[in-house]
Design a protein around this motif. Structure first.
Motif, PDB file in Angstrom:
ATOM      1  N   LYS A   1     -36.080   4.127  23.021  1.00 22.29           N
ATOM      2  CA  LYS A   1     -35.014   4.406  22.062  1.00 22.29           C
ATOM      3  C   LYS A   1     -33.719   4.779  22.779  1.00 22.29           C
ATOM      4  O   LYS A   1     -32.632   4.562  22.251  1.00 22.29           O
ATOM      5  N   ALA A   2     -33.850   5.382  23.954  1.00 26.55           N
ATOM      6  CA  ALA A   2     -32.663   5.792  24.714  1.00 26.55           C
ATOM      7  C   ALA A   2     -32.976   5.750  26.201  1.00 26.55           C
ATOM      8  O   ALA A   2     -34.120   5.957  26.617  1.00 26.55           O
ATOM      9  N   ILE A   3     -31.945   5.468  26.991  1.00 27.57           N
ATOM     10  CA  ILE A   3     -32.032   5.578  28.443  1.00 27.57           C
ATOM     11  C   ILE A   3     -30.979   6.588  28.878  1.00 27.57           C
ATOM     12  O   ILE A   3     -29.797   6.469  28.532  1.00 27.57           O
ATOM     13  N   VAL A   4     -31.416   7.609  29.605  1.00 25.65           N
ATOM     14  CA  VAL A   4     -30.522   8.660  30.082  1.00 25.65           C
ATOM     15  C   VAL A   4     -30.238   8.422  31.556  1.00 25.65           C
ATOM     16  O   VAL A   4     -31.162   8.237  32.349  1.00 25.65           O
ATOM     17  N   VAL A   5     -28.953   8.399  31.915  1.00 26.46           N
ATOM     18  CA  VAL A   5     -28.568   8.297  33.329  1.00 26.46           C
ATOM     19  C   VAL A   5     -27.997   9.647  33.759  1.00 26.46           C
ATOM     20  O   VAL A   5     -27.181  10.236  33.065  1.00 26.46           O
ATOM     21  N   SER A   6     -28.453  10.131  34.911  1.00 22.90           N
ATOM     22  CA  SER A   6     -28.132  11.497  35.293  1.00 22.90           C
ATOM     23  C   SER A   6     -27.949  11.598  36.802  1.00 22.90           C
ATOM     24  O   SER A   6     -28.837  11.207  37.566  1.00 22.90           O
ATOM     25  N   GLY A   7     -26.782  12.100  37.230  1.00 25.99           N
ATOM     26  CA  GLY A   7     -26.566  12.317  38.641  1.00 25.99           C
ATOM     27  C   GLY A   7     -25.371  11.552  39.182  1.00 25.99           C
ATOM     28  O   GLY A   7     -24.712  10.785  38.481  1.00 25.99           O
ATOM     29  N   LEU A   8     -25.103  11.757  40.467  1.00 26.27           N
ATOM     30  CA  LEU A   8     -23.938  11.184  41.126  1.00 26.27           C
ATOM     31  C   LEU A   8     -23.980   9.655  41.090  1.00 26.27           C
ATOM     32  O   LEU A   8     -24.964   9.044  41.524  1.00 26.27           O
ATOM     33  N   PHE A   9     -22.922   9.061  40.553  1.00 29.12           N
ATOM     34  CA  PHE A   9     -22.706   7.604  40.472  1.00 29.12           C
ATOM     35  C   PHE A   9     -23.612   6.900  39.460  1.00 29.12           C
ATOM     36  O   PHE A   9     -23.536   5.672  39.323  1.00 29.12           O
ATOM     37  N   MET A  10     -24.473   7.613  38.746  1.00 28.95           N
ATOM     38  CA  MET A  10     -25.442   6.961  37.877  1.00 28.95           C
ATOM     39  C   MET A  10     -24.804   6.250  36.681  1.00 28.95           C
ATOM     40  O   MET A  10     -25.374   5.313  36.131  1.00 28.95           O
ATOM     41  N   GLU A  11     -23.612   6.708  36.267  1.00 27.36           N
ATOM     42  CA  GLU A  11     -22.939   6.054  35.127  1.00 27.36           C
ATOM     43  C   GLU A  11     -22.606   4.589  35.434  1.00 27.36           C
ATOM     44  O   GLU A  11     -22.388   3.802  34.519  1.00 27.36           O
ATOM     45  N   LYS A  12     -22.594   4.224  36.692  1.00 24.91           N
ATOM     46  CA  LYS A  12     -22.315   2.840  37.080  1.00 24.91           C
ATOM     47  C   LYS A  12     -23.381   1.878  36.556  1.00 24.91           C
ATOM     48  O   LYS A  12     -23.171   0.658  36.489  1.00 24.91           O
ATOM     49  N   LEU A  13     -24.548   2.408  36.173  1.00 25.30           N
ATOM     50  CA  LEU A  13     -25.639   1.586  35.648  1.00 25.30           C
ATOM     51  C   LEU A  13     -25.446   1.197  34.187  1.00 25.30           C
ATOM     52  O   LEU A  13     -26.159   0.333  33.680  1.00 25.30           O
ATOM     53  N   ILE A  14     -24.497   1.818  33.500  1.00 26.83           N
ATOM     54  CA  ILE A  14     -24.370   1.629  32.047  1.00 26.83           C
ATOM     55  C   ILE A  14     -24.168   0.165  31.656  1.00 26.83           C
ATOM     56  O   ILE A  14     -24.865  -0.333  30.751  1.00 26.83           O
ATOM     57  N   PRO A  15     -23.242  -0.615  32.285  1.00 23.65           N
ATOM     58  CA  PRO A  15     -23.086  -2.020  31.892  1.00 23.65           C
ATOM     59  C   PRO A  15     -24.361  -2.838  32.094  1.00 23.65           C
ATOM     60  O   PRO A  15     -24.695  -3.695  31.251  1.00 23.65           O
ATOM     61  N   PHE A  16     -25.084  -2.584  33.183  1.00 25.94           N
ATOM     62  CA  PHE A  16     -26.341  -3.294  33.433  1.00 25.94           C
ATOM     63  C   PHE A  16     -27.367  -2.995  32.342  1.00 25.94           C
ATOM     64  O   PHE A  16     -28.039  -3.912  31.841  1.00 25.94           O
ATOM     65  N   ILE A  17     -27.497  -1.719  31.975  1.00 27.31           N
ATOM     66  CA  ILE A  17     -28.461  -1.347  30.930  1.00 27.31           C
ATOM     67  C   ILE A  17     -28.065  -1.983  29.595  1.00 27.31           C
ATOM     68  O   ILE A  17     -28.923  -2.481  28.850  1.00 27.31           O
ATOM     69  N   ASN A  18     -26.785  -1.978  29.291  1.00 28.86           N
ATOM     70  CA  ASN A  18     -26.315  -2.623  28.064  1.00 28.86           C
ATOM     71  C   ASN A  18     -26.693  -4.095  28.025  1.00 28.86           C
ATOM     72  O   ASN A  18     -27.015  -4.651  26.969  1.00 28.86           O
ATOM     73  N   GLU A  19     -26.674  -4.720  29.191  1.00 31.20           N
ATOM     74  CA  GLU A  19     -26.961  -6.156  29.271  1.00 31.20           C
ATOM     75  C   GLU A  19     -28.434  -6.460  29.055  1.00 31.20           C
ATOM     76  O   GLU A  19     -28.784  -7.401  28.339  1.00 31.20           O
ATOM     77  N   ILE A  20     -29.320  -5.653  29.668  1.00 26.54           N
ATOM     78  CA  ILE A  20     -30.756  -5.963  29.576  1.00 26.54           C
ATOM     79  C   ILE A  20     -31.434  -5.303  28.376  1.00 26.54           C
ATOM     80  O   ILE A  20     -32.518  -5.718  27.964  1.00 26.54           O
ATOM     81  N   ALA A  21     -30.811  -4.258  27.821  1.00 29.00           N
ATOM     82  CA  ALA A  21     -31.402  -3.549  26.670  1.00 29.00           C
ATOM     83  C   ALA A  21     -30.301  -3.214  25.660  1.00 29.00           C
ATOM     84  O   ALA A  21     -29.974  -2.040  25.462  1.00 29.00           O
TER      85      ALA A  21
ATOM     86  N   LYS B   1     -29.841   2.972  23.143  1.00 27.58           N
ATOM     87  CA  LYS B   1     -28.728   3.904  23.307  1.00 27.58           C
ATOM     88  C   LYS B   1     -28.700   4.437  24.745  1.00 27.58           C
ATOM     89  O   LYS B   1     -29.751   4.720  25.323  1.00 27.58           O
ATOM     90  N   ILE B   2     -27.509   4.568  25.289  1.00 35.07           N
ATOM     91  CA  ILE B   2     -27.368   5.071  26.661  1.00 35.07           C
ATOM     92  C   ILE B   2     -26.691   6.435  26.621  1.00 35.07           C
ATOM     93  O   ILE B   2     -25.593   6.584  26.066  1.00 35.07           O
ATOM     94  N   ILE B   3     -27.353   7.409  27.214  1.00 34.35           N
ATOM     95  CA  ILE B   3     -26.856   8.783  27.229  1.00 34.35           C
ATOM     96  C   ILE B   3     -26.537   9.183  28.664  1.00 34.35           C
ATOM     97  O   ILE B   3     -27.370   9.033  29.565  1.00 34.35           O
ATOM     98  N   ALA B   4     -25.333   9.670  28.890  1.00 36.62           N
ATOM     99  CA  ALA B   4     -24.958  10.213  30.200  1.00 36.62           C
ATOM    100  C   ALA B   4     -25.277  11.709  30.210  1.00 36.62           C
ATOM    101  O   ALA B   4     -24.866  12.443  29.304  1.00 36.62           O
ATOM    102  N   ASP B   5     -26.013  12.139  31.216  1.00 33.60           N
ATOM    103  CA  ASP B   5     -26.437  13.539  31.321  1.00 33.60           C
ATOM    104  C   ASP B   5     -25.549  14.227  32.358  1.00 33.60           C
ATOM    105  O   ASP B   5     -25.716  14.021  33.560  1.00 33.60           O
ATOM    106  N   VAL B   6     -24.601  15.047  31.900  1.00 39.18           N
ATOM    107  CA  VAL B   6     -23.616  15.665  32.780  1.00 39.18           C
ATOM    108  C   VAL B   6     -23.913  17.157  32.892  1.00 39.18           C
ATOM    109  O   VAL B   6     -23.909  17.876  31.893  1.00 39.18           O
ATOM    110  N   HIS B   7     -24.162  17.628  34.101  1.00 37.02           N
ATOM    111  CA  HIS B   7     -24.521  19.034  34.322  1.00 37.02           C
ATOM    112  C   HIS B   7     -23.337  19.895  34.732  1.00 37.02           C
ATOM    113  O   HIS B   7     -23.431  21.123  34.699  1.00 37.02           O
TER     114      HIS B   7
END
Length: 399
Positions: free
Chosen positions: A91-111, A115-121
């Motif tokens: 239902k959701a993929i969470v990306v978390s950590g340094l540079f991980m937001e760069k994966l968002i376009p790829f995830i959008n393409e394959i899934a 929903k894509i959630i950025a986990d910012v600490h």
């Protein structure tokens, strides 16, 4: 079962603060709403080969060796995401950590339906704070990482479907720098359980550990629990305790840390400072012994937007907290609920501090205050909007 995929280069393998937040959050999603979490963890080979802290819920954990060429690592991450999303309908993929937001376009393409959630600490500037203690070459590398992270956040964070933040101050920070004003933000601080101990269990723990450390009924026990990194202000904390002990008779200090070996050996020789270490699951019981807890932080951006793990652990113990005004969310809650004493360590008024300590006596009413602070910060409360928005957007029965 509804499932989430969590992709991170944060440390989710061995005991630390970021593991505590990520693990506890996932446990509550599973126990409250039957939402599972699988993990792709990018970590150094040494950490992968070490003893891992167990996840207390069923999950698949894949590890990727980060001790390689960065291009190979990134391709490996993409391949694992591709395999996992083909295996499960997340239902959701969470990306978390340094540079991980760069994966968002790829995830959008394959899934595209996921929903894509950025986990910012915290703030990107955290890396600059850490770099101050490094040698010149490492400072240069970390400064480069900071500028790259800012660029990635600027470009990719607005493409997320939602953002986890640990504090309201972090939400304000992100909105002030990036085009994310229209993106849902879910404030989810590192929470403990929102159930407080029964009076009998609390008394049992308090008596046991005060006896263990030879703390008398007429003595005040001051507690520090945490690491020994410069940003945690352990030196400043000990200095403040020394000033207190010179003015108030019958005090002791209990210093709890996994990094006991890093603590100045001269402290170990002081009769009224006790140094010890416990696994994380036992800390809650040990803290019952204390009367006052230290949460000292300096005035910088990293601290302003943070929500220290120890805050709610201290609250749950019933101790009054001695803190600075530099962690915005903690400061606001301490003022609102009268949880302790706020210091200005730049202009410390020791007489005022002593007066405040002397005035704070145990109160039966404080138990209800503790319950309310734990409730408003709990995962049960703070995760509910995320669950309704992202996992059950059609209004399915999520309970």
């Amino acid at each position: 079962m509804n499932k989430i995929l969590f992709v991170t280069n944060r440390n989710i393998l061995t005991t630390c603060g970021e593991l505590r937040l990520i693990k506890n959050r996932a446990e509550v999603l599973y126990s409250n709403w039957n939402i599972g979490t699988d993990f792709i963890a990018i970590a150094k080979k040494s950490r992968i080969n070490s003893v891992h802290e167990k996840m207390d819920f069923p999950c698949e954990l894949r590890t990727i060796n980060a001790s390689r060429n960065s291009i190979s690592v990134f391709l490996d991450i993409k391949q694992n995401i591709k395999e996992m999303t083909a295996k499960f309908e997340y239902k959701a993929i969470v990306v978390s950590g340094l540079f991980m937001e760069k994966l968002i376009p790829f995830i959008n393409e394959i899934a595209p339906k996921c929903k894509i959630i950025a986990d910012v600490h915290g703030a990107a500037e955290d890396v600059l704070e850490v770099s101050k203690e490094k040698e010149s070459f490492h400072r240069y590398i970390m400064k480069c990482a900071y500028f790259l992270e800012k660029r990635i956040l600027r470009k990719y964070l607005p493409k997320a479907d939602g953002i986890f933040v640990v504090s309201d101050a972090l939400k304000d920070y992100l909105e002030s720098l990036y085009s994310v004003q229209e993106i849902p933000m879910y404030r989810v601080p590192c929470a403990t359980t929102n159930e407080i101990m029964s009076p009998s269990e609390f008394s049992r723990n308090r008596n046991y550990y005060r006896n263990k450390y030879n703390v008398g009924d007429d003595e005040r026990l001051f507690v520090y629990s945490g690491g020994v990194s410069p940003w945690q202000c352990i030196d400043e904390t000990i200095e403040i305790y020394h000033l207190i002990s010179q003015k108030i008779n019958n005090t002791k200090m209990l210093l709890l840390s996994h990094d006991v070996s890093s603590i100045d050996k001269t402290i170990l020789n002081e009769a009224n400072i006790i140094v010890d270490s416990y696994p994380s699951e036992k800390i809650e019981k040990v803290l019952c012994a204390g009367d006052f807890a230290f949460l000292i932080r300096k005035n910088n951006l990293t601290n302003k937007v943070a929500f220290p793990n120890k805050f709610l652990e201290y609250v749950k113990s019933g101790m009054r907290i001695i803190a600075t005004q530099n962690v915005k969310d903690v400061y606001c809650q301490m003022k609102r609920y009268n949880l302790g004493i706020i210091l200005d360590i730049e202009r410390l008024d020791i007489r005022e501090l002593i007066s405040s300590i002397e005035k704070m006596e145990p109160s039966n009413e404080y138990r209800s205050v503790v319950s309310e602070v734990l409730r408003i910060n709990s995962f049960d409360v703070q995760l509910k909007k995320f669950v309704c928005d992202v996992i059950f957007p059609e209004g399915d029965d999520s309970e």
